[in-house]
Design a protein around this motif. Sequence first.
Motif, PDB file in Angstrom:
ATOM      1  N   HIS A  78       0.831  -1.201   0.000  1.00 38.05           N
ATOM      2  CA  HIS A  78       0.000   0.000   0.000  1.00 38.05           C
ATOM      3  C   HIS A  78       0.872   1.259   0.000  1.00 38.05           C
ATOM      4  O   HIS A  78       0.637   2.193  -0.771  1.00 38.05           O
ATOM      5  N   THR A  79       1.890   1.280   0.862  1.00 35.75           N
ATOM      6  CA  THR A  79       2.763   2.449   0.966  1.00 35.75           C
ATOM      7  C   THR A  79       3.562   2.649  -0.310  1.00 35.75           C
ATOM      8  O   THR A  79       3.673   3.776  -0.814  1.00 35.75           O
ATOM      9  N   VAL A  80       4.107   1.569  -0.867  1.00 36.13           N
ATOM     10  CA  VAL A  80       4.892   1.675  -2.096  1.00 36.13           C
ATOM     11  C   VAL A  80       4.008   2.128  -3.260  1.00 36.13           C
ATOM     12  O   VAL A  80       4.446   2.919  -4.099  1.00 36.13           O
ATOM     13  N   THR A  81       2.774   1.678  -3.301  1.00 38.40           N
ATOM     14  CA  THR A  81       1.850   2.134  -4.351  1.00 38.40           C
ATOM     15  C   THR A  81       1.702   3.647  -4.300  1.00 38.40           C
ATOM     16  O   THR A  81       1.782   4.336  -5.324  1.00 38.40           O
ATOM     17  N   ARG A  82       1.507   4.187  -3.096  1.00 37.33           N
ATOM     18  CA  ARG A  82       1.376   5.637  -2.924  1.00 37.33           C
ATOM     19  C   ARG A  82       2.673   6.340  -3.335  1.00 37.33           C
ATOM     20  O   ARG A  82       2.651   7.364  -4.033  1.00 37.33           O
ATOM     21  N   MET A  83       3.810   5.776  -2.947  1.00 39.54           N
ATOM     22  CA  MET A  83       5.091   6.392  -3.274  1.00 39.54           C
ATOM     23  C   MET A  83       5.386   6.287  -4.770  1.00 39.54           C
ATOM     24  O   MET A  83       6.023   7.181  -5.338  1.00 39.54           O
ATOM     25  N   GLU A  84       4.927   5.222  -5.385  1.00 37.44           N
ATOM     26  CA  GLU A  84       5.089   5.054  -6.826  1.00 37.44           C
ATOM     27  C   GLU A  84       4.275   6.125  -7.571  1.00 37.44           C
ATOM     28  O   GLU A  84       4.755   6.702  -8.549  1.00 37.44           O
ATOM     29  N   GLN A  85       3.083   6.411  -7.088  1.00 36.00           N
ATOM     30  CA  GLN A  85       2.246   7.447  -7.696  1.00 36.00           C
ATOM     31  C   GLN A  85       2.884   8.826  -7.586  1.00 36.00           C
ATOM     32  O   GLN A  85       2.650   9.693  -8.416  1.00 36.00           O
ATOM     33  N   LEU A  88       8.449   8.458  -6.526  1.00 38.25           N
ATOM     34  CA  LEU A  88       9.605   8.232  -5.655  1.00 38.25           C
ATOM     35  C   LEU A  88      10.204   6.842  -5.825  1.00 38.25           C
ATOM     36  O   LEU A  88      11.390   6.638  -5.548  1.00 38.25           O
ATOM     37  N   ILE A  89       9.383   5.896  -6.232  1.00 33.86           N
ATOM     38  CA  ILE A  89       9.768   4.488  -6.366  1.00 33.86           C
ATOM     39  C   ILE A  89       9.108   3.948  -7.618  1.00 33.86           C
ATOM     40  O   ILE A  89       8.019   4.390  -7.994  1.00 33.86           O
ATOM     41  N   ILE A  90       9.758   2.988  -8.249  1.00 34.82           N
ATOM     42  CA  ILE A  90       9.089   2.210  -9.298  1.00 34.82           C
ATOM     43  C   ILE A  90       9.184   0.741  -8.913  1.00 34.82           C
ATOM     44  O   ILE A  90      10.097   0.334  -8.195  1.00 34.82           O
ATOM     45  N   ARG A  91       8.223  -0.017  -9.381  1.00 34.80           N
ATOM     46  CA  ARG A  91       8.252  -1.473  -9.185  1.00 34.80           C
ATOM     47  C   ARG A  91       8.432  -2.136 -10.538  1.00 34.80           C
ATOM     48  O   ARG A  91       7.885  -1.674 -11.542  1.00 34.80           O
ATOM     49  N   CYS A  92       9.196  -3.212 -10.531  1.00 35.84           N
ATOM     50  CA  CYS A  92       9.407  -3.968 -11.759  1.00 35.84           C
ATOM     51  C   CYS A  92       9.694  -5.418 -11.404  1.00 35.84           C
ATOM     52  O   CYS A  92      10.047  -5.739 -10.277  1.00 35.84           O
ATOM     53  N   ARG A  93       9.527  -6.283 -12.364  1.00 37.85           N
ATOM     54  CA  ARG A  93       9.840  -7.699 -12.178  1.00 37.85           C
ATOM     55  C   ARG A  93      11.347  -7.875 -12.140  1.00 37.85           C
ATOM     56  O   ARG A  93      12.089  -7.179 -12.817  1.00 37.85           O
ATOM     57  N   GLU A 108      14.100  10.982  -8.372  1.00 33.65           N
ATOM     58  CA  GLU A 108      13.275  11.909  -7.590  1.00 33.65           C
ATOM     59  C   GLU A 108      13.204  11.466  -6.129  1.00 33.65           C
ATOM     60  O   GLU A 108      13.249  12.295  -5.213  1.00 33.65           O
ATOM     61  N   GLY A 109      13.106  10.158  -5.915  1.00 34.90           N
ATOM     62  CA  GLY A 109      13.085   9.633  -4.553  1.00 34.90           C
ATOM     63  C   GLY A 109      14.392   9.894  -3.835  1.00 34.90           C
ATOM     64  O   GLY A 109      14.409  10.275  -2.650  1.00 34.90           O
ATOM     65  N   MET A 110      15.504   9.708  -4.525  1.00 42.04           N
ATOM     66  CA  MET A 110      16.819   9.967  -3.932  1.00 42.04           C
ATOM     67  C   MET A 110      16.982  11.453  -3.640  1.00 42.04           C
ATOM     68  O   MET A 110      17.485  11.838  -2.577  1.00 42.04           O
ATOM     69  N   ASP A 111      16.547  12.300  -4.566  1.00 40.38           N
ATOM     70  CA  ASP A 111      16.639  13.749  -4.340  1.00 40.38           C
ATOM     71  C   ASP A 111      15.840  14.156  -3.100  1.00 40.38           C
ATOM     72  O   ASP A 111      16.306  14.977  -2.298  1.00 40.38           O
TER      73      ASP A 111
END
Length: 152
Positions: A78-85, A88-93, A108-111
């Motif tokens: 849930h948290t990563v989904t919000r951060m992905e939107q 700040l984070i991307i998800r990938c296989r 952007e997340g690192m910045d």
Amino acid sequence: MPDDQDNVWLDAEQQRIWRTYLSGVARINEHLNSALRSFHLDLNEYEILVTLSESPAHEMRMSELAAGVHQSRSRLTHTVTRMEQQGLIIRCRTDEDGRGVLARLTDEGMDLLVEAAPTHVQSVRDILVDVMSPDDFRALGRGMTAVMAVAD
């Protein structure tokens, strides 16, 4: 309900310390979250950014990330989904087996982490490190090390 003779109740001092611990943790979390609010982050999100920033290639399997930030997989998702939107984070296989999902820190997340870190560190000092004597702070570390050593 267990019989009173089956329980080893906390004595008055233990009960006072336990309740003080609970109140202290709540106050610390409130203070740290308040300091991060101006960056549109909460403490859980900040810890995710930190953990990813410290991992090779700034990425981790979601299951490893959940363990690293002490969150359930569902809460982390849930948290990563919000951060992905928020970008700040991307998800990938994962390339390794194609089944696992990686969380990867974006530029952007690192910045944002670099920008928020000084405020976060100062807030940790203000609410905990600088209000305790060095001996008490080391004792806290020893106590929490003992807690972490207890197997679930």
